[in-house]
Design a protein around this motif. Structure first.
Motif, mmCIF file in Angstrom:
data_model
loop_
_atom_site.group_PDB
_atom_site.id
_atom_site.type_symbol
_atom_site.label_atom_id
_atom_site.label_comp_id
_atom_site.label_asym_id
_atom_site.label_seq_id
_atom_site.Cartn_x
_atom_site.Cartn_y
_atom_site.Cartn_z
ATOM 1 N N TYR A 47 0.970 -1.104 -0.053
ATOM 2 C CA TYR A 47 0.047 -0.074 0.135
ATOM 3 C C TYR A 47 1.094 1.305 -0.104
ATOM 4 O O TYR A 47 0.920 2.058 1.020
ATOM 5 N N PRO A 48 1.515 1.565 -1.359
ATOM 6 C CA PRO A 48 2.557 2.492 -1.142
ATOM 7 C C PRO A 48 1.935 3.999 -0.912
ATOM 8 O O PRO A 48 2.712 4.934 -0.614
ATOM 9 N N ASP A 49 0.813 4.197 -1.130
ATOM 10 C CA ASP A 49 0.398 5.551 -0.987
ATOM 11 C C ASP A 49 -0.561 5.613 0.080
ATOM 12 O O ASP A 49 -1.495 6.815 0.332
ATOM 13 N N HIS A 50 -0.709 4.719 0.983
ATOM 14 C CA HIS A 50 -1.615 4.523 2.417
ATOM 15 C C HIS A 50 -0.720 5.089 3.380
ATOM 16 O O HIS A 50 0.385 4.722 3.552
ATOM 17 N N PRO A 51 -1.320 5.926 4.380
ATOM 18 C CA PRO A 51 -0.635 6.373 5.640
ATOM 19 C C PRO A 51 -0.234 5.238 6.452
ATOM 20 O O PRO A 51 0.605 5.329 7.418
ATOM 21 N N VAL A 52 -0.690 3.938 6.377
ATOM 22 C CA VAL A 52 -0.411 2.917 7.379
ATOM 23 C C VAL A 52 1.013 2.652 7.189
ATOM 24 O O VAL A 52 1.573 2.167 8.317
ATOM 25 N N GLY A 53 1.643 2.159 6.042
ATOM 26 C CA GLY A 53 2.986 2.094 5.966
ATOM 27 C C GLY A 53 3.978 3.034 6.871
ATOM 28 O O GLY A 53 4.366 2.525 7.991
ATOM 29 N N PRO A 54 4.256 4.258 6.598
ATOM 30 C CA PRO A 54 4.830 5.035 7.599
ATOM 31 C C PRO A 54 4.144 5.007 8.888
ATOM 32 O O PRO A 54 5.304 5.269 9.678
ATOM 33 N N TYR A 55 3.109 4.944 9.254
ATOM 34 C CA TYR A 55 2.739 4.999 10.424
ATOM 35 C C TYR A 55 3.388 3.613 11.292
ATOM 36 O O TYR A 55 3.852 3.890 12.424
ATOM 37 N N LEU A 56 3.198 2.902 10.844
ATOM 38 C CA LEU A 56 3.452 1.269 11.485
ATOM 39 C C LEU A 56 4.807 1.303 11.728
ATOM 40 O O LEU A 56 5.675 1.036 12.600
ATOM 41 N N GLN A 57 5.779 1.820 10.481
ATOM 42 C CA GLN A 57 7.114 1.763 10.581
ATOM 43 C C GLN A 57 7.625 2.537 11.583
ATOM 44 O O GLN A 57 8.801 2.498 12.077
ATOM 45 N N ALA A 58 7.045 3.893 11.657
ATOM 46 C CA ALA A 58 7.394 4.728 13.019
ATOM 47 C C ALA A 58 7.170 4.053 14.335
ATOM 48 O O ALA A 58 7.777 4.795 15.116
ATOM 49 N N LEU A 59 6.249 3.258 14.287
ATOM 50 C CA LEU A 59 6.111 2.607 15.795
ATOM 51 C C LEU A 59 7.533 2.024 16.188
ATOM 52 O O LEU A 59 7.517 1.672 17.514
ATOM 53 N N ILE A 81 0.551 12.381 8.252
ATOM 54 C CA ILE A 81 -0.306 13.603 8.144
ATOM 55 C C ILE A 81 -0.426 14.136 6.946
ATOM 56 O O ILE A 81 -1.460 14.325 6.372
ATOM 57 N N ASP A 82 0.825 14.310 5.967
ATOM 58 C CA ASP A 82 0.538 14.925 4.608
ATOM 59 C C ASP A 82 -0.148 13.858 3.852
ATOM 60 O O ASP A 82 -1.113 14.158 3.074
ATOM 61 N N LEU A 83 0.055 12.461 4.063
ATOM 62 C CA LEU A 83 -0.760 11.404 3.126
ATOM 63 C C LEU A 83 -2.316 11.431 3.749
ATOM 64 O O LEU A 83 -3.045 11.485 2.595
ATOM 65 N N CYS A 84 -2.489 11.762 4.719
ATOM 66 C CA CYS A 84 -3.862 11.762 5.117
ATOM 67 C C CYS A 84 -4.499 13.085 4.727
ATOM 68 O O CYS A 84 -5.823 12.800 4.314
ATOM 69 N N THR A 85 -4.068 14.136 4.720
ATOM 70 C CA THR A 85 -4.474 15.514 4.502
ATOM 71 C C THR A 85 -4.721 15.355 3.007
ATOM 72 O O THR A 85 -5.761 15.704 2.304
ATOM 73 N N GLU A 86 -3.980 14.614 2.060
ATOM 74 C CA GLU A 86 -4.067 14.614 0.689
ATOM 75 C C GLU A 86 -5.517 13.698 0.409
ATOM 76 O O GLU A 86 -6.256 14.114 -0.676
ATOM 77 N N ARG A 87 -5.547 12.539 1.160
ATOM 78 C CA ARG A 87 -6.791 11.912 0.867
ATOM 79 C C ARG A 87 -8.226 12.472 1.345
ATOM 80 O O ARG A 87 -9.001 12.417 0.683
ATOM 81 N N LEU A 88 -8.118 13.316 2.520
ATOM 82 C CA LEU A 88 -9.182 13.904 2.977
ATOM 83 C C LEU A 88 -9.397 15.326 2.124
ATOM 84 O O LEU A 88 -10.678 15.428 2.056
ATOM 85 N N GLU A 89 -8.730 15.588 1.189
ATOM 86 C CA GLU A 89 -8.835 16.631 0.189
ATOM 87 C C GLU A 89 -9.792 16.045 -0.658
ATOM 88 O O GLU A 89 -10.782 16.798 -1.242
ATOM 89 N N SER A 90 -9.741 14.839 -1.077
ATOM 90 C CA SER A 90 -10.607 14.047 -2.191
ATOM 91 C C SER A 90 -11.552 13.544 -1.434
ATOM 92 O O SER A 90 -12.920 13.548 -2.209
ATOM 93 N N ASP A 91 -11.693 13.064 -0.205
ATOM 94 C CA ASP A 91 -12.845 12.558 0.680
ATOM 95 C C ASP A 91 -12.767 13.044 1.802
ATOM 96 O O ASP A 91 -11.905 12.312 2.633
ATOM 97 N N PRO A 92 -13.635 14.143 2.390
ATOM 98 C CA PRO A 92 -13.727 14.309 3.865
ATOM 99 C C PRO A 92 -13.938 13.112 4.801
ATOM 100 O O PRO A 92 -13.689 13.385 6.169
ATOM 101 N N ASP A 93 -14.664 12.123 4.387
ATOM 102 C CA ASP A 93 -14.962 11.058 5.266
ATOM 103 C C ASP A 93 -14.357 9.971 5.035
ATOM 104 O O ASP A 93 -14.581 8.706 5.470
ATOM 105 N N ASP A 94 -13.218 9.966 4.632
ATOM 106 C CA ASP A 94 -12.430 8.854 4.464
ATOM 107 C C ASP A 94 -11.665 8.430 5.849
ATOM 108 O O ASP A 94 -10.934 9.149 6.419
ATOM 109 N N VAL A 95 -12.267 7.163 6.374
ATOM 110 C CA VAL A 95 -12.228 7.015 7.624
ATOM 111 C C VAL A 95 -10.671 6.351 7.851
ATOM 112 O O VAL A 95 -9.958 6.755 8.815
ATOM 113 N N ASP A 96 -9.934 5.884 7.211
ATOM 114 C CA ASP A 96 -8.638 5.384 7.234
ATOM 115 C C ASP A 96 -7.969 6.945 7.303
ATOM 116 O O ASP A 96 -7.081 6.760 8.258
#
Length: 406
Positions: free
Chosen positions: A67-79, A106-121
């Motif tokens: 999932y290269p464009d999903h925030p889950v990758g950098p989030y989990l790796q920063a753990l 935060i940057d990846l999530c902001t980009e997704r929310l600009e397309s869909d404000p209800d993007d749960v992920d």
């Protein structure tokens, strides 16, 4: 969850709400509907809690590649560097790695929310990134930055709750907020101004929500259990309850050094000294063998607690041996921690107990010569000055007589 530095109070987590649990059951098109993600995420978290960081890194890297464009990758790796900080809390060398990782999330999530404000992920991981970043700011005493991140985390979490009100994992962040925002201002004056930035909580509701997350959450059970352990240990002073949660965690993650050390610490508080002795020596044995997660910082704490346990049992030779080992360890460390001063303070107390006043006085003077803005410095210095004026008087229980290290 709370700073696993053993003496840092969970009060600091008020500023960040600590909703940074790695997972939430999302709605379409949430990543959590992908069976591959669910299996790999659970595996990686189990590896991380088991302190097999190499395997966890490989698992999280697979998720990042998938999932290269999903925030889950950098989030989990920063753990992983985040856990490194928990295991060596006085070493700031990993701070920027974590902060950079959260900025990327935060940057990846902001980009997704600009397309869909209800993007749960995007809402969830942005909330988690603010929470984790705020947690680090709080641990480094940057309280205003921490409070601002906490406000963002809570607002975003509530958006996720609005979209998924039946999600059991969300009870973790909400429960921790309810508890801490009610209890912390009553215990820690320095944080009261920041508490006003958040709505008032409810202690009992918070504990109930944390219990729900522990028993029914898909990804947050361990974090919720650790939160319950810490709030009962540090704020409620209910050591029997904290031991129950510790036993739950130890059964599931027997190689986690933080949970392991807490077990010995709780036994010592309960006066179950032979059991405390056994557990603390287990921690030290694993440190000596170089087991992952059993860092020098964990050994410092274990040696100090072991010395205190031995003193309570009037096993003075064993206590002195533990303190001398602790002093050798602190002398070899690249960072100054409170245990350098605490070891000398406790050694002076031991010499006073043995009637060796001249040696005790030298130890107390050594404490006053140790300067470096370490945690608990003012408290340790006050105690040393007090024992210079009046010798430490040994009693059957010395559990709370030696400063801030618990």
């Amino acid at each position: 969850m709370f700073s696993p530095a053993m003496r840092r109070p969970p009060a600091l987590a008020l500023l960040v709400l600590l909703v940074a649990a790695p997972g939430v059951a999302g709605a379409t098109p949430s990543i959590l509907q992908d069976p591959f993600f669910r299996e790999e995420a659970r595996l990686g978290l189990e590896q991380m809690y088991g302190m097999d960081f190499g395997l966890a890194d490989e698992t999280f890297a697979r998720l990042t590649a998938r999932y290269p464009d999903h925030p889950v990758g950098p989030y989990l790796q920063a753990l992983l560097p985040w856990w490194g900080i928990q295991l060596e809390p006085d070493d700031p060398s990993q701070d920027e790695v974590v902060l950079d990782g959260m900025e990327r999330v935060i940057d990846l999530c902001t980009e997704r929310l600009e397309s869909d404000p209800d993007d749960v992920d995007a809402l969830f991981f942005k909330s988690g990134a603010h929470a984790l970043r705020g947690r680090l700011h709080a641990d480094r005493r940057r309280y205003l930055k921490a409070a601002r991140d906490g406000q963002h985390a809570l607002r975003l979490l509530r958006e996720v709750v609005r979209l998924e009100p039946e999600n059991q994992d969300l009870a973790f962040g909400l429960g921790l907020f309810e508890y801490l925002s009610d209890v912390v201002p009553k215990h820690h004056r320095v944080l009261r101004p920041f508490a006003r930035l958040f709505p008032k909580g409810d202690k009992e509701r918070g504990i109930a929500e944390l219990e729900r997350a522990m028993n029914t959450g898909q990804f947050v059970a361990a974090e919720a259990a650790f939160s319950l352990l810490q709030v009962h240990y540090v704020l409620e002073k209910d050591y029997e309850a904290s031991l129950r949660y510790c036993a739950w965690l130890r059964a599931r993650h027997p190689d986690n050094s933080i949970f392991h050390l807490f077990e010995g610490r709780i036994y010592e508080r309960l006066g179950r000294l032979p059991e405390a002795d056994r557990v603390l020596r287990e921690v030290l044995d694993r440190h000596a063998k170089g087991q992952s997660g059993y860092t020098d910082a964990m050994a410092e704490r274990a040696l100090y607690l072991l010395a205190r346990t031995e003193m309570r049992q009037r096993r003075h030779d064993e206590a002195l041996a533990a303190l001398e080992q602790l002093e050798r360890l602190t002398a070899s460390r690249p960072v100054l921690t409170e245990y350098k001063a605490l070891a000398r303070l406790r050694k002076g107390m031991l010499f006073d107990t043995l009637g060796r006043r001249d040696e005790a006085v030298r130890c107390y003077r050594d404490v006053l010569a140790i300067r470096g803005n370490y945690d608990g410095e003012e408290d340790v210095r006050i105690r040393a000055k007090g024992y210079l004026r009046k010798p430490f008087a040994s009693t059957a229980s010395t559990a709370s007589s030696a400063g801030s290290a618990g």
